[in-house]
Write an enzyme that holds these catalytic residues in place. Structure first.
Site, PDB file in Angstrom:
ATOM      1  N   TYR A 178      -3.528   4.034  -2.293  1.00 46.41           N
ATOM      2  CA  TYR A 178      -4.613   3.075  -2.480  1.00 46.41           C
ATOM      3  C   TYR A 178      -5.705   3.664  -3.377  1.00 46.41           C
ATOM      4  CZ  TYR A 178      -1.956   1.775   1.571  1.00 46.41           C
ATOM      5  OH  TYR A 178      -0.925   1.510   2.407  1.00 46.41           O
ATOM      6  N   LYS A 237       6.831   0.048   2.645  1.00 47.50           N
ATOM      7  CA  LYS A 237       6.744  -0.678   1.368  1.00 47.50           C
ATOM      8  C   LYS A 237       7.628  -0.049   0.290  1.00 47.50           C
ATOM      9  CE  LYS A 237       2.133  -2.289   2.646  1.00 47.50           C
ATOM     10  NZ  LYS A 237       0.684  -2.115   2.544  1.00 47.50           N
ATOM     11  N   TYR A 285       6.707  -9.195   7.425  1.00 47.34           N
ATOM     12  CA  TYR A 285       5.930  -8.022   7.000  1.00 47.34           C
ATOM     13  C   TYR A 285       5.455  -7.196   8.201  1.00 47.34           C
ATOM     14  CZ  TYR A 285       1.829  -5.476   5.275  1.00 47.34           C
ATOM     15  OH  TYR A 285       0.901  -4.496   5.006  1.00 47.34           O
ATOM     16  N   SER A 307       2.802   1.305   6.209  1.00 45.15           N
ATOM     17  CA  SER A 307       2.960   1.009   4.780  1.00 45.15           C
ATOM     18  C   SER A 307       3.985   1.891   4.069  1.00 45.15           C
ATOM     19  CB  SER A 307       1.618   1.115   4.060  1.00 45.15           C
ATOM     20  OG  SER A 307       0.836  -0.003   4.382  1.00 45.15           O
ATOM     21  N   VAL A 345      -0.924   3.534   7.639  1.00 43.14           N
ATOM     22  CA  VAL A 345      -2.028   3.695   8.598  1.00 43.14           C
ATOM     23  C   VAL A 345      -1.582   4.249   9.946  1.00 43.14           C
ATOM     24  CG1 VAL A 345      -3.691   2.015   7.683  1.00 43.14           C
ATOM     25  CG2 VAL A 345      -1.965   1.276   9.317  1.00 43.14           C
TER      26      VAL A 345
HETATM   27  N1  GLN Z   1       0.590  -3.077   8.671  1.00 40.33           N
HETATM   28  C1  GLN Z   1      -0.578  -2.540   8.035  1.00 40.33           C
HETATM   29  C2  GLN Z   1      -1.462  -3.648   7.489  1.00 40.33           C
HETATM   30  O1  GLN Z   1      -0.974  -4.564   6.941  1.00 40.33           O
HETATM   31  C3  GLN Z   1      -0.154  -1.613   6.946  1.00 40.33           C
HETATM   32  C4  GLN Z   1      -1.314  -1.017   6.176  1.00 40.33           C
HETATM   33  C5  GLN Z   1      -1.144   0.424   5.854  1.00 40.33           C
HETATM   34  O2  GLN Z   1      -0.302   1.123   6.401  1.00 40.33           O
HETATM   35  N2  GLN Z   1      -1.994   0.906   4.993  1.00 40.33           N
HETATM   36  O3  GLN Z   1      -2.650  -3.622   7.597  1.00 40.33           O
END
Ligand code: GLN
Length: 303
Positions: A238, A66, A190, A63, A256
């Site tokens: 988050y 992003k 994505y 993420s 993650v």
């Molecule tokens: N690719 C992961 C997902 O969509 C990214 C989520 C994350 O890094 N928090 O679940």
């Protein structure tokens, strides 16, 4: 204490930290990463680079990507992006679907999964997935000054094979008319963006475009830059974004894969990686390391 000493001490402490969190398993390819890993890199506004631990080992940025897609989408379509995605903290998990129903398919912010899917969907407008991924990789490589950065195809395939939850988010938004491309296409782009692989050193260097200051690379104008930092501060972790702001006091974005990119405006771009996550899905030791670095350097946006 100078920065290399601060980092060396953090590295020593993190190497023996007993509670390292839990590595993400819902993307099977990430489940086998060694939780003993820890790396950190600081790229300062005056052009210095400090590294400790596994700072050269590539990891899945997930993420953290992003931030880069948001920069590209704001550059492409500017303010109209905010008709499709909000800019409020969600107070929910990164992959939550709960709020989307209440809010008619408009995700709270671009850093939760639903919001990031909308951003990627916006980047896909009139272009192929390959074009978008090439633009994204080009942006990241140029920002880092490193052409070797790439996408880990095995991680992308692994997430695609277990991507029902993201597919559900995408289809739900499509039902509300907030997706322009077929859901499977947006998800495929994505999953690939999340599978970009970088080391802490590469990520810290790539983040310099968010630092500002006379010697830092300028990839986007000052106004979107400030907005990206504001969103990192309020939504980058988050449901733990408030806690991160409280403990670290700097804008950051986690993934993650266990990576976190933090920006000390005008001072430095900092990347940390430790794959074990806390219950909010943010790197357990990465958060502690950032907290210590901010305390020792006195870097904060609140003074
Ligand atoms: N690719 C992961 C997902 O969509 C990214 C989520 C994350 O890094 N928090 O679940």
């Amino acid at each position: 204490m100078d920065l290399s000493e601060i980092l060396a001490r953090i590295g020593r402490d993190m190497a023996v930290a007993p509670d390292r969190g839990k590595v993400a398993t819902y993307i099977p390819e990430l489940a086998c990463i060694d939780p003993a890993r820890f790396g950190m890199a600081v790229a300062t506004a005056d052009g210095q680079l400090f590294c400790v631990g596994d700072a050269e080992v590539p990891f899945s940025i997930q993420s953290v990507s992003k931030v880069f897609t948001l920069a590209l989408a704001l550059g492409r379509q500017g303010e109209t992006l905010w008709q499709r995605v909000g800019r409020e903290p969600s107070g929910h998990a990164f992959n939550s679907i709960l709020q989307l129903e209440h809010e008619a398919g408009i995700p709270r912010n671009p850093f939760i999964n639903a919001g990031a899917l909308v951003v990627t969907d916006a980047l896909l407008a009139g272009r192929s997935r390959d074009d978008v991924l090439a633009e994204l990789l080009g942006f990241v490589r140029q920002a880092a000054g490193d052409d070797t950065i790439g996408i880990d195809a095995a991680v992308a395939a692994s997430e695609a094979a277990h991507g029902d939850r993201n597919a559900a988010l995408a289809h739900f938004m499509a039902a509300h008319g907030n997706l322009r491309n077929p859901a499977h296409e947006t998800c495929a782009a994505y999953f690939n963006q999340c599978a970009i692989e970088m080391s802490c050193r590469q990520l810290a260097l790539a983040g310099r475009f968010l630092v500002g200051g006379p010697d830092m690379p300028r990839r986007i104008p000052p106004s979107p830059l400030r907005r990206i930092l504001a969103l990192m501060m309020t939504c980058g972790h988050y449901d733990a974004s408030g806690d991160f702001a409280f403990r670290v006091g700097l804008p950051g974005k986690s993934g993650v894969g266990g990576g976190i990119l933090v920006i000390a405006p005008g001072r430095a771009s900092i990347a940390v990686w430790s794959p074990g996550l806390n219950t909010n899905g943010n790197s357990q030791l990465g958060t502690i390391a950032m907290e210590r670095l901010a305390a020792k350097t006195d870097w904060t946006v609140f003074s």
